[in-house]
Scaffold this motif. Structure first.
Motif: not given
Length: 189
Positions: A18, A20-25, A44-45, A49, A96
């Motif tokens: 959590a 590290v991961v961003k939206k759209n990853d 998360l994504v 994502g 990611s």
């Protein structure tokens, strides 16, 4: 009273992921299992994502697909009914994060379990697929024969990773009985 933050290797893995991961990853669940990690990754994504999930067991893929449909998240997931040692056959982009939750499918056949040779191959491929500062988590369960062998062989391999390639961290419970799980985290440099 149940411990809140340090009770399970999988919870620790999720906390690291959590960060590290961003939206759209784009991320990978290398061992779909019962689908819990994939749902977490989908959150998360976000809607745009992508989560790519691997499992060798049809039942794991089928049950996870149903969960995803029930939560309206199936569009952000690609489920692959194949071993995680084939990551690069299906994934051709940087990711990611990658999550491994090794062992056997809870509540199912304990004879079907991850094996150290294919797991090491998957970890090697996964490191190549990780973007810089990406993270891989590996929850290892040494409480059964194959899991103990997998732990031993994985730790041997992981100790050979050049520190210029990534940071490898081992977290383990030292006061729990019955061969508690441990967590490996790899951050790519």
């Amino acid at each position: 009273m149940q411990a809140k933050y340090l009770s399970k290797a999988t919870d620790l893995a999720k906390n690291l992921i959590a960060m590290v991961v961003k939206k759209n990853d784009v991320v990978i669940d290398a061992t779909v299992g019962n689908g819990n990690d994939i749902l977490f990754l989908c959150d998360l994504v976000g809607e745009k994502g992508k989560v790519i999930g691997f499992d060798i067991q049809d039942i794991a893929i089928e049950n996870t697909e149903k969960k995803l449909r029930d939560k309206n998240m199936i569009d952000r997931v690609m489920l692959i009914n194949s071993g995680h040692e084939k990551l690069k056959e299906y994934v051709d982009t940087k990711v990611s994060a990658i999550m491994f939750n090794l062992g056997y499918l809870p509540g199912k056949n304990h004879e079907i379990t991850t094996k150290y040779k294919t797991t090491i191959e998957a970890v090697k491929q996964g490191i190549d697929l990780l973007e810089v500062n990406g993270i891989m988590t590996i929850a290892i369960y040494p409480g059964h024969k194959e899991g103990l062998k997998e732990k031993e062989e994985l730790l041997k391999y992981l100790s050979t990773i050049d520190q210029k390639q990534g940071n490898v961290l081992k977290m383990e419970f030292i006061n729990q009985i019955n061969n508690p799980p441990l967590l490996i985290a790899i951050e790519k440099k």
